[in-house]
Design a protein around this motif. Structure first.
Motif, PDB file in Angstrom:
ATOM      1  N   UNK A  63      38.349 -13.214  55.285  1.00 50.43           N
ATOM      2  CA  UNK A  63      38.511 -13.285  56.734  1.00 50.43           C
ATOM      3  C   UNK A  63      37.130 -13.456  57.344  1.00 50.43           C
ATOM      4  N   UNK A  64      36.982 -14.523  58.119  1.00 48.66           N
ATOM      5  CA  UNK A  64      35.700 -14.818  58.754  1.00 48.66           C
ATOM      6  C   UNK A  64      35.714 -14.340  60.197  1.00 48.66           C
ATOM      7  N   UNK A  65      34.636 -13.649  60.575  1.00 46.93           N
ATOM      8  CA  UNK A  65      34.532 -13.019  61.890  1.00 46.93           C
ATOM      9  C   UNK A  65      33.133 -13.214  62.435  1.00 46.93           C
ATOM     10  N   UNK A  66      32.963 -12.948  63.720  1.00 50.71           N
ATOM     11  CA  UNK A  66      31.654 -13.055  64.358  1.00 50.71           C
ATOM     12  C   UNK A  66      31.525 -11.955  65.397  1.00 50.71           C
ATOM     13  N   UNK A  67      30.368 -11.343  65.477  1.00 53.21           N
ATOM     14  CA  UNK A  67      30.146 -10.332  66.513  1.00 53.21           C
ATOM     15  C   UNK A  67      29.933 -11.013  67.866  1.00 53.21           C
ATOM     16  N   UNK A  68      30.903 -10.849  68.741  1.00 57.39           N
ATOM     17  CA  UNK A  68      30.801 -11.339  70.108  1.00 57.39           C
ATOM     18  C   UNK A  68      29.922 -10.402  70.930  1.00 57.39           C
ATOM     19  N   UNK A  69      30.025  -9.109  70.629  1.00 53.19           N
ATOM     20  CA  UNK A  69      29.158  -8.084  71.218  1.00 53.19           C
ATOM     21  C   UNK A  69      28.880  -7.030  70.154  1.00 53.19           C
ATOM     22  N   UNK A  70      27.702  -6.444  70.255  1.00 52.43           N
ATOM     23  CA  UNK A  70      27.332  -5.383  69.331  1.00 52.43           C
ATOM     24  C   UNK A  70      26.250  -4.541  69.988  1.00 52.43           C
ATOM     25  N   UNK A  71      26.216  -3.274  69.654  1.00 50.38           N
ATOM     26  CA  UNK A  71      25.172  -2.397  70.198  1.00 50.38           C
ATOM     27  C   UNK A  71      23.796  -2.852  69.728  1.00 50.38           C
ATOM     28  N   UNK A 108      38.778  -2.068  59.327  1.00 51.20           N
ATOM     29  CA  UNK A 108      38.690  -0.993  58.344  1.00 51.20           C
ATOM     30  C   UNK A 108      39.703  -1.163  57.210  1.00 51.20           C
ATOM     31  N   UNK A 109      40.714  -2.019  57.412  1.00 52.73           N
ATOM     32  CA  UNK A 109      41.693  -2.299  56.339  1.00 52.73           C
ATOM     33  C   UNK A 109      41.160  -3.314  55.356  1.00 52.73           C
ATOM     34  N   UNK A 110      40.085  -4.010  55.709  1.00 47.68           N
ATOM     35  CA  UNK A 110      39.509  -5.042  54.862  1.00 47.68           C
ATOM     36  C   UNK A 110      38.418  -4.414  53.998  1.00 47.68           C
ATOM     37  N   UNK A 111      38.811  -3.893  52.873  1.00 51.07           N
ATOM     38  CA  UNK A 111      37.861  -3.248  51.975  1.00 51.07           C
ATOM     39  C   UNK A 111      37.249  -4.289  51.048  1.00 51.07           C
ATOM     40  N   UNK A 112      36.023  -4.070  50.647  1.00 53.62           N
ATOM     41  CA  UNK A 112      35.371  -4.997  49.737  1.00 53.62           C
ATOM     42  C   UNK A 112      34.027  -5.430  50.252  1.00 53.62           C
ATOM     43  N   UNK A 113      33.363  -6.288  49.486  1.00 58.46           N
ATOM     44  CA  UNK A 113      31.990  -6.675  49.829  1.00 58.46           C
ATOM     45  C   UNK A 113      31.961  -7.543  51.085  1.00 58.46           C
ATOM     46  N   UNK A 114      31.022  -7.218  51.967  1.00 60.99           N
ATOM     47  CA  UNK A 114      30.864  -7.993  53.192  1.00 60.99           C
ATOM     48  C   UNK A 114      29.732  -8.990  53.013  1.00 60.99           C
ATOM     49  N   UNK A 115      29.995 -10.214  53.443  1.00 63.22           N
ATOM     50  CA  UNK A 115      28.981 -11.264  53.348  1.00 63.22           C
ATOM     51  C   UNK A 115      28.674 -11.755  54.757  1.00 63.22           C
TER      52      UNK A 115
END
Length: 352
Positions: A316-324, A345-352
């Protein structure tokens, strides 16, 4: 208590333990959903379901407590202040992510707007304030004016937003003859008045609401719309495309389509991410370029995450639209897809 599925005898304690919000809906909305052909879907927005007893989750999914800087004011992202001014709403949405507040007496509501203004004045990076709750349009216009007394003198604020579902629940609220002067006052202070509507379904956009929007737009008020992707309510690309097209037609810019949050008592409204991505793609396929201005967003503890796609590589590909953390804004990342996953939080595993 009457639930969608059955009538059941429940104690007050049982309702409180399970965070079951009281049933409350305006006469206008009851009549609107009864006559427009979408009752089976829209009743789920306001009528209690026994599924609420079995819906797991937490009551603060986005870290609102952790980002509260003075009572009633949250400052999660540098440019934006979120001001909670009431715990009341015109009707109680069953999927509400602020069940811990709405319909109750809460110490999370701002008690001292002078204190709020003092904080904002010392944070010049904050350029806009979103007035929320509850629904701020439940307050009298005179009360809203008193809140503005504290905000409008702050020069570095460029816009004031009001997050409201009253255009769906009780559009007659906008017939108040004092409201145009309130929005004009914001404009004269050099700031932009913005109403963030909350139309989840085309069946909520009544002719009354359309008329009120057109009138206020002519007076210089800008409009954005946020919707929530809701199982058994609007989890259909045809319906959401029609909703966003109607918003565009009346001058309300589709802004966010939120992934429903894992809120205790409301997580049964969540749609699996795979299906949500399919729906977002289907909406875009049905809209013209000028209509598809929405972002499919997960309002997570870590920030607002735009959900982009499910790749052929099973991620699943995502992008931070906002972040602290400003360096993370705009960063694309991915996690391995998990069937039936509805939240980051349901997407467990290595983050790239």
């Amino acid at each position: 208590m009457k639930f969608i599925e059955e009538t059941r005898v429940v104690s007050e304690g049982e309702l409180q333990i399970n965070n079951i919000t009281p049933y409350h809906v305006t006469k206008f909305y009851r009549e609107q959903i009864a006559k427009n052909g979408y009752y089976d879907q829209l009743k789920r927005i306001v009528e209690p379901s026994v599924e609420e007893f079995e819906s797991p989750g937490t009551l603060d999914t986005s870290g609102e407590h952790d980002n509260t800087v003075v009572p009633g004011l949250q400052h999660k992202y540098p440019q934006t202040g979120l001001l909670l001014v009431t715990e009341r709403c015109g009707s109680y949405c069953r999927y509400c992510f602020r069940k811990r507040i709405v319909g109750k007496t809460s110490d999370e509501i701002a008690p001292d707007f002078a204190q709020v203004a003092q904080y904002i004045a010392h944070h010049p990076e904050m350029t806009n304030v979103l007035i929320s709750g509850g629904d701020p349009l439940m307050l009298s216009t005179a009360k809203l004016d008193k809140i503005l007394d504290h905000l409008l003198p702050i020069n570095h604020l460029s816009s004031i937003r009001f997050g409201t579902k009253m255009l769906a629940y009780e559009p007659r609220r906008f017939e108040d003859s004092a409201l145009p002067a309130l929005f004009e006052r914001i404009q004269k202070s050099g700031k932009t008045p913005i109403i963030v509507t909350h139309f989840d379904h085309v069946g909520e956009i009544s002719s009354d609401a359309e008329q009120k929007v057109r009138t206020l737009r002519a007076q210089g008020v800008q409009f954005l719309n946020q919707a929530v992707l809701l199982a058994k309510v609007n989890d259909d690309p045809e319906i959401l495309a029609e909703t966003f097209a109607k918003c565009h037609e009346i001058g309300v810019r589709p802004y966010y389509l939120f992934q429903a949050r894992p809120v205790k008592g409301a997580s049964h409204f969540q749609v699996a991410l795979r299906r949500g991505i399919e729906i977002a793609r289907g909406i875009n396929q049905r809209l013209s370029g000028i209509e598809k201005t929405f972002k499919y967003i997960m309002s997570h503890y870590t920030g607002k995450i735009e959900i982009l796609d499910l790749g052929d590589d099973g991620r699943v590909y995502m992008r931070y639209h906002q972040n602290k953390v400003s360096e993370k804004i705009g960063r694309i990342f991915s996690r391995p897809h998990v069937e039936a996953a509805c939240w980051l939080d349901d997407l467990q595993g290595n983050e790239i």
